[in-house]
Enzyme design. Structure first.
Site, mmCIF file in Angstrom:
data_model
loop_
_atom_site.group_PDB
_atom_site.id
_atom_site.type_symbol
_atom_site.label_atom_id
_atom_site.label_comp_id
_atom_site.label_asym_id
_atom_site.label_seq_id
_atom_site.Cartn_x
_atom_site.Cartn_y
_atom_site.Cartn_z
ATOM 1 N N LYS A 109 6.261 -11.897 12.503
ATOM 2 C CA LYS A 109 7.528 -11.212 12.831
ATOM 3 C C LYS A 109 7.897 -11.483 14.289
ATOM 4 C CE LYS A 109 5.851 -7.513 9.879
ATOM 5 N NZ LYS A 109 5.120 -6.233 9.936
ATOM 6 N N LYS A 139 -0.167 -2.609 15.754
ATOM 7 C CA LYS A 139 -0.877 -2.860 14.501
ATOM 8 C C LYS A 139 -1.839 -1.698 14.325
ATOM 9 C CE LYS A 139 -2.290 -6.878 16.244
ATOM 10 N NZ LYS A 139 -2.165 -7.842 15.156
ATOM 11 N N ARG A 140 -2.485 -1.567 13.155
ATOM 12 C CA ARG A 140 -3.474 -0.510 13.013
ATOM 13 C C ARG A 140 -4.523 -0.625 14.112
ATOM 14 N NH1 ARG A 140 -3.277 2.849 8.361
ATOM 15 N NH2 ARG A 140 -5.183 3.702 9.271
ATOM 16 N N HIS A 149 -8.027 -9.620 0.459
ATOM 17 C CA HIS A 149 -7.376 -9.382 1.749
ATOM 18 C C HIS A 149 -8.328 -9.230 2.917
ATOM 19 C CE1 HIS A 149 -3.105 -8.876 0.659
ATOM 20 N NE2 HIS A 149 -3.599 -8.558 -0.516
ATOM 21 N N THR A 193 0.340 -10.419 9.811
ATOM 22 C CA THR A 193 1.743 -10.713 9.524
ATOM 23 C C THR A 193 2.632 -10.240 10.677
ATOM 24 O OG1 THR A 193 1.839 -8.648 8.261
ATOM 25 C CG2 THR A 193 1.605 -10.698 7.008
ATOM 26 N N LYS A 234 -9.494 -5.703 15.735
ATOM 27 C CA LYS A 234 -8.214 -6.154 16.296
ATOM 28 C C LYS A 234 -8.233 -6.145 17.829
ATOM 29 C CE LYS A 234 -5.421 -4.685 12.277
ATOM 30 N NZ LYS A 234 -4.549 -5.836 11.920
HETATM 31 C C1 LIG Z 1 3.770 -6.002 9.963
HETATM 32 C C2 LIG Z 1 3.218 -4.639 10.002
HETATM 33 C C3 LIG Z 1 1.838 -4.444 9.992
HETATM 34 C C4 LIG Z 1 0.846 -5.582 10.004
HETATM 35 O O1 LIG Z 1 0.570 -5.928 11.329
HETATM 36 P P1 LIG Z 1 -0.680 -6.849 11.744
HETATM 37 O O2 LIG Z 1 -0.429 -7.139 13.170
HETATM 38 O O3 LIG Z 1 -0.597 -8.066 10.892
HETATM 39 O O4 LIG Z 1 -1.904 -6.040 11.513
HETATM 40 C C5 LIG Z 1 1.374 -3.155 10.041
HETATM 41 N N1 LIG Z 1 2.198 -2.099 10.085
HETATM 42 C C6 LIG Z 1 3.536 -2.249 10.112
HETATM 43 C C7 LIG Z 1 4.407 -1.039 10.185
HETATM 44 C C8 LIG Z 1 4.089 -3.519 10.063
HETATM 45 O O5 LIG Z 1 5.423 -3.659 10.065
#
Ligand SMILES: *Cc1c(COP(=O)(O)O)cnc(C)c1O
Length: 840
Positions: free
Chosen positions: A692, A580-581, A389, A688, A586
């Protein structure tokens, strides 16, 4: 919660298994003896019964009503759950175990109702209880058993596997405390424990007849039996019980109910006899709580390792319990002839976290079932598959040999033996190359030997996959290039995806309603159907409705932001979102620098061509990650300055959303106009969140990183705001990176840096952003924030101009949704099924 009938069959199951040998009927025969029973109640009848007999009172809190509803919905799944289990225990298809330390499930109620096609019925039934389904859903606590993308991926995969009628069991840990709750106090992140089980978990079922024992510590001994065979005994161990709690994973309207099996650690009743005999009964009981600590809390580290001993205990606990469970199931069906095992089972390792399953399977096959090394290795290496990952070095797990030797002495012996045999192969492939042996060894030499868990996983797996095209290429050419030379056939790509049930059908009912009215509902299980939306980009009525739905979703999001942050977002303005985190790679910092740039422009009266926008940033920082926490503070302080100037707010507003989690994302992605995917190229394995947003019609501003590259490929460059260095350029720039010079040559960035340095955002807290400022001007800044600033700023100007042309914006929005079909996790899982699980 166990009924008399259930416990009777539990007893039977236990006795049957004890008697099981190669020839007797498997334990599943027990179910054939169970009495036929009445069909289960309707949802309404079941709920009435739960309220009447479960709550024992006439008044009830919302929490209790929720529990009764969830129990009733679970009841609707029990028959199909049982049938699925019976079929799968007979190995009617290959059994896949998805091993993961994280499952970021979020809420289950709305998703279960959707999967069972019970949403309308639930809505109707609840009118009798003076509440709405929507209200009740908000009562459910998120199951936050994961950090971010990796854990959420596991959750989306379980949904897709059930939907594709695959027999996949998720194996994880039932943490008492999930991902911490994030509060923002004076702009700083404060962590609070997440006691998600406080009100009980109505979805889970404790499976008392599948408890197993996991050994720790002790030492090993060997002896030679009368036939001259050497045996290894791991003895004097401290044993911990692993108790399975099952959660149902319903397929979408297809009758399959898969299982997520979460292990809880419990003390066994072997009291510490010495202490007990000393008369210290209470002390002896209290020390038993140490065992239960193993599953107490999820480590809140994302994209970095935490080398704590307790974390290794969690990893071994999960791996051992799950493998014992798999082997017991296999033995029930086939007896102790393991020749079929690797044809019937695959273990998919979600990152290296459960990779200690490799030596554990060897141990169980050899020490418990008496197989020889070669036989055990053949089975192990034909049934393990590993998903990588991340390329970030700080996230690559290594465990010190002394620590592991103390905790898991037999496991360390097996790892050294695996390594010795595998290094012979390396020596054969690169004759006389001593350096290669050192480079590729599972054991890293040094002042303290370390076990490289990724190498252990690669050596033992028949499949190694990355999670996006670029990521897999970088693995093959960089991090794992030696292994790629040795075993090119093991490597493959599986670009991540997200489930369209939760991330479109459920979370955006208005948009899915429109899509279904135009396309029918096939898209829910085959997202490529969305491509047909392209035909409507010039259908005026359709485009108008598309835009109106986005506006309605923005109104809902704006209420959420108001309530969570106390900031008013105007739905007429562009909603520009990065959730995101929080991590330097990032680059939330790049986003904040751009906000400061816009803020300066507005103060200078330069608002020409500027689309009014509301910027939302949200995400948790690992509690030990100081820089990430400072970035949160900076975001909050900048937001404060922006929002307090009435000359600024017509053009710009900003909020930091506390406690970003799955249920927050369900409200955020339907109401987002612009999705920020701005990582330093080569650092984000896939992403991911990006998918979304795309499904829900957001436009993306992003770098050529992770799955962004494939999203761009699908939607075309005219419908994507691309900027920044690519991965190769990032790598080439490294040696001669001069951020000071870049800043000097950029008027905009100079202005932003001067404003930051002037203390404008921290007047009463001097110096708190000095580290951030220093990181931007550091020639060794890995994340190259300064390098991409101007390119980002210009792309954002293009975003503004496009947003001001709403007709164009809406068309691009439709095209993004239409192009998102490839990023359904159904597509990803079809790939795992065809290329990895069923291929062998
Ligand atoms: C989808 C999702 C992530 C992943 O987000 P990235 O932008 O790909 O880092 C992290 N936390 C939650 C709660 C999510 O739904």
């Amino acid at each position: 919660m166990t009924t008399a009938k259930e416990s009777a069959s539990v007893k039977k199951a236990t006795t049957t298994r004890k008697k099981t040998t190669k020839t007797t009927k498997p334990a599943t025969s027990v179910v054939q003896t169970s009495e036929p029973c009445e069909p289960c109640d309707t949802l309404g009848a079941s709920l009435a019964r739960h309220i009447r007999y479960g709550l024992c009172r006439d008044e009830h809190e919302k929490e209790e009503l929720f529990t009764a509803v969830a129990e009733s919905v679970k009841e609707q799944m029990l028959d199909n759950w049982r049938e699925t289990r019976i079929k799968d225990n007979q190995y009617q298809q290959k059994q896949i175990a998805y091993l993961s330390l994280e499952f970021l499930m979020g809420r289950a109620l709305g998703n279960a109702l959707l999967s069972l096609d019970l949403t309308d019925e639930a809505q109707k039934v609840l009118t009798d209880y003076a509440t709405t389904l929507e209200d009740l859903e908000q009562v459910e606590h998120d199951a936050g058993l994961g950090n971010g993308g990796l854990g959420r991926l596991a959750a989306c995969f379980l949904d897709s596997c059930a939907c594709l009628d695959l027999s996949v069991t998720g194996y994880g840990i039932r943490y008492q405390y999930g991902m911490f709750v994030q509060k923002i106090i004076d702009g700083y992140q404060v962590e609070r424990p997440d006691r998600w089980l406080r009100h009980g978990n109505p979805w889970e079922v404790r499976i008392a007849n599948r408890i197993v024992t996991v050994p720790f510590f002790g030492h090993t001994e060997t002896y030679v039996d009368k036939d001259g065979r050497r045996h290894h005994v791991w003895t004097n161990t401290q044993n911990v019980l692993a108790v399975p709690y099952d959660m149902p994973i319903p397929g979408f309207n297809n009758g399959r109910i898969n299982t997520l099996r979460l292990w809880k650690a419990e003390a066994n009743d072997e009291f510490d006899l010495e202490e007990f005999n000393d008369g210290d009964y209470a002390e002896a009981v209290a020390t038993k709580n140490l065992a239960e600590q193993i599953t107490m809390v999820l480590y809140p580290n994302d994209a970095s390792v935490n080398g704590k001993e307790l974390r290794l205990r969690q990893q071994y606990f999960l791996s051992s319990a799950s493998l014992q469970d798999l082997l017991a199931r296999y033995v029930d069906q086939y007896g102790e002839d393991f020749s079929e095992f690797s044809r019937r089972n695959v273990m998919q390792l979600n990152d290296t976290h459960p990779s200690i399953a490799v030596p554990e399977l060897m141990r169980l096959l050899m020490d418990k079932y008496g197989l020889g090394w070669n036989e055990a290795w053949d089975i192990t290496s034909r049934s393990m598959a590993y998903t990588n990952h991340t390329l970030l070095p700080e996230a690559l797990e290594r465990w010190p040999v002394p620590m592991m030797k103390n905790m898991l002495p037999r496991i360390v012996e097996i790892i050294f033996e695996i390594n010795a045999r595998y290094l012979e192969l390396v020596a054969h492939h690169w004759p006389g190359n001593i350096q290669k042996l050192a480079d590729m060894s599972i054991i890293e030499e040094g002042p303290e030997q370390q076990i490289r868990m990724a190498y252990l996983a690669i050596v033992a797996s028949f499949s190694v996959n990355g999670v996006a095209g670029l990521h897999t290429e970088l693995l093959k050419q960089g991090l794992f290039s030696d292994f790629y030379q040795l075993w090119p056939h093991k490597f493959n790509n599986k670009t991540n995806g997200v489930t369209p049930r939760r991330w479109l059908a459920y979370c955006n009912p208005k948009l899915s309603g429109l899509i279904t009215r135009r396309l029918g509902k096939e898209w829910i299980t085959d997202l490529t159907h969305l491509a047909a939306l392209n035909a409507f980009t010039s259908d005026k009525a359709f485009v108008k409705e598309w835009a109106e739905i986005k506006l309605t979703n923005k109104q809902a999001l704006s209420e959420f932001v108001e309530q969570q942050c106390g900031v008013t977002f105007d739905p007429q303005m562009m909603f520009d979102v990065q959730v995101k985190r929080i991590h330097e790679y990032k680059r939330q910092l790049l986003n904040i620098l751009h906000v400061i740039h816009l803020y300066r422009r507005i103060l200078n009266g330069d608002t020409q061509g500027m689309a009014p926008r509301c910027v939302l940033i949200g995400g948790k920082a690992a509690p030990g990650y100081a820089m990430a926490k400072q970035i949160i503070k900076l975001a909050n302080n900048v937001a404060h300055m922006v929002n307090s100037d009435p000359l600024v707010t017509p053009y710009l507003r900003m909020a930091f959303l506390p406690n970003y989690n799955v249920s927050a994302m369900e409200k955020i992605c339907p109401g987002t106009d612009l999705s920020e995917q701005i990582s330093t190229a080569g650092k984000e394995a896939s992403g991911t969140g990006n998918m979304k947003f795309m499904m829900n019609g957001a436009l993306t501003i992003g770098t050529l990183d992770g799955a962004n590259i494939e999203m761009l490929e699908e939607v075309g460059k005219d419908n994507f705001f691309l900027f920044g260095l690519n991965a190769q350029e990032v790598a080439q720039t490294k040696a001669h990176y001069q951020p000071q010079q870049i800043i000097a040559e950029s008027e905009a960035l100079t202005g932003v840096m001067n404003m930051l340095k002037s203390g404008h955002f921290n007047l009463v807290e001097p110096g708190i952003f000095d580290h951030i400022i220093a990181s931007i001007v550091d020639p060794f800044d890995q994340w190259m924030t300064a390098a991409d600033f101007d390119s980002y700023r210009i792309a954002q100007e293009n975003v503004s101009a496009t947003y001001l042309d709403q007709a164009k914006w809406q068309q691009i929005s439709i095209r993004n949704s239409a192009a998102s079909g490839r990023f359904s996790s159904d597509n990803t899982i079809s790939g795992y099924r065809d290329d990895i699980w069923m291929k062998k």
